[in-house]
Design a protein around this motif. Sequence first.
Motif, PDB file in Angstrom:
ATOM      1  N   GLY A   1     -13.569  -0.173  33.968  1.00  0.00           N
ATOM      2  CA  GLY A   1     -13.440  -1.587  34.298  1.00  0.00           C
ATOM      3  C   GLY A   1     -12.564  -1.766  35.517  1.00  0.00           C
ATOM      4  N   GLU A   2     -11.511  -2.568  35.376  1.00  0.00           N
ATOM      5  CA  GLU A   2     -10.611  -2.838  36.487  1.00  0.00           C
ATOM      6  C   GLU A   2      -9.530  -1.770  36.657  1.00  0.00           C
ATOM      7  N   TYR A   3      -9.532  -0.763  35.799  1.00  0.00           N
ATOM      8  CA  TYR A   3      -8.488   0.258  35.836  1.00  0.00           C
ATOM      9  C   TYR A   3      -8.995   1.573  36.442  1.00  0.00           C
TER      10      TYR A   3
ATOM     11  N   MET B   1      -4.363   4.720  27.411  1.00  0.00           N
ATOM     12  CA  MET B   1      -5.166   5.721  28.103  1.00  0.00           C
ATOM     13  C   MET B   1      -4.515   7.104  27.978  1.00  0.00           C
ATOM     14  N   ALA B   2      -3.205   7.152  28.149  1.00  0.00           N
ATOM     15  CA  ALA B   2      -2.471   8.411  28.022  1.00  0.00           C
ATOM     16  C   ALA B   2      -2.596   8.976  26.612  1.00  0.00           C
ATOM     17  N   CYS B   3      -2.500   8.110  25.609  1.00  0.00           N
ATOM     18  CA  CYS B   3      -2.625   8.548  24.220  1.00  0.00           C
ATOM     19  C   CYS B   3      -3.990   9.180  23.960  1.00  0.00           C
ATOM     20  N   CYS B   4      -5.038   8.482  24.367  1.00  0.00           N
ATOM     21  CA  CYS B   4      -6.398   8.990  24.138  1.00  0.00           C
ATOM     22  C   CYS B   4      -6.622  10.309  24.860  1.00  0.00           C
TER      23      CYS B   4
ATOM     24  N   GLU C   1      -0.334 -12.529  29.987  1.00  0.00           N
ATOM     25  CA  GLU C   1       0.240 -11.413  29.238  1.00  0.00           C
ATOM     26  C   GLU C   1      -0.763 -10.741  28.304  1.00  0.00           C
ATOM     27  N   THR C   2      -1.991 -11.212  28.292  1.00  0.00           N
ATOM     28  CA  THR C   2      -2.992 -10.679  27.376  1.00  0.00           C
ATOM     29  C   THR C   2      -3.856  -9.620  28.056  1.00  0.00           C
ATOM     30  N   ASP C   3      -4.093  -8.502  27.378  1.00  0.00           N
ATOM     31  CA  ASP C   3      -4.976  -7.476  27.924  1.00  0.00           C
ATOM     32  C   ASP C   3      -6.346  -8.057  28.215  1.00  0.00           C
TER      33      ASP C   3
ATOM     34  N   PRO D   1       0.962  -1.653  27.677  1.00  0.00           N
ATOM     35  CA  PRO D   1       0.069  -1.482  28.819  1.00  0.00           C
ATOM     36  C   PRO D   1      -1.152  -0.608  28.505  1.00  0.00           C
ATOM     37  N   PHE D   2      -2.233  -0.870  29.210  1.00  0.00           N
ATOM     38  CA  PHE D   2      -3.435  -0.053  29.095  1.00  0.00           C
ATOM     39  C   PHE D   2      -3.136   1.403  29.411  1.00  0.00           C
ATOM     40  N   ASP D   3      -2.244   1.647  30.374  1.00  0.00           N
ATOM     41  CA  ASP D   3      -1.909   3.021  30.764  1.00  0.00           C
ATOM     42  C   ASP D   3      -1.406   3.840  29.584  1.00  0.00           C
TER      43      ASP D   3
END
Length: 206
Positions: A89-91, A190-193, A35-37, A185-187
Motif C-alpha cells: 500500500g502506502e508503505y 511489519m517487523a514482528c511478521c 491517529e488511526t492506521d 506503528p505499522f513498522d
Amino acid sequence: MTFLSRKLSTFSTITILVFGLTASIGSTYCYAQAETDSLWMLGWHSEWDDALHEWKVVFETPEIEEDEGEFEATWAHNNDFSQWDYSIGEYDGTIWQKWPDRQDQWELRSDGNTTTITTKWRNDVSQWTINYNGEIKVTWMSAGFNDGNSWLIHKSPYGEFEFYTEFENDPRDWLIYDDTSAVLPFDVKMACCFIAMYVTTNQFMR
C-alpha cells in the motif's frame, strides 16, 4: 483499527451529516482520524511452494476492501537473505541484518524511521524486542516452546497482535489477528511478521 476506533469514526461521521460539528468537536474528529492506521495486514502467502523468498501480503484499507503488497529478499538470486524489501500500500521499506553473519540483530527503515529487531536473550530466537525509534517497544515471541506456528506480542499496552500459520507446520501461508491500538506503528507490526516468518522458514529450504 480497533473496534472502538471504528465506532468513534462512525459516530463522528453521523454527527457531521446530521447535527453539524462545533469547532472543538471538529478538532477531536480530525485528530482521531490522523491517529488511526490506514492499512491493516490480513495475511502473508509465499509466491512459490518450494521457495520462501517472495511473498504476497494481503491487506485492506478504508478505501480498498482487499489488495496485495510485495515482500521479497533483495539478493535471493545470490542465495543471500540478509536484506528484504517491501511495498505494501502506502508503505515501503527495507529490512536488513545489522551485522554480517549475525541473525540476532536486524533493522527496518521506512520513511526516515528506524525499527530495531533484536533477540531478547542470547541464542534464543523465540523472543525478540521490537523497538521503534527508541520510543515504542514491544516483546514479540512464539506462543509455544520450540514451535514457530504462532507468534504474538507479549503483555503489551498496545493491544493484541498475532501472526500464525494457516496450516500447522506449513510456513508458506500466514494469517494475522490485529486488535492493536492506533498508536502502534505499522513498522512495528511489519517487523514482528518478518522475524517470525524468517525464524520459522529458516528451518526449511528457501
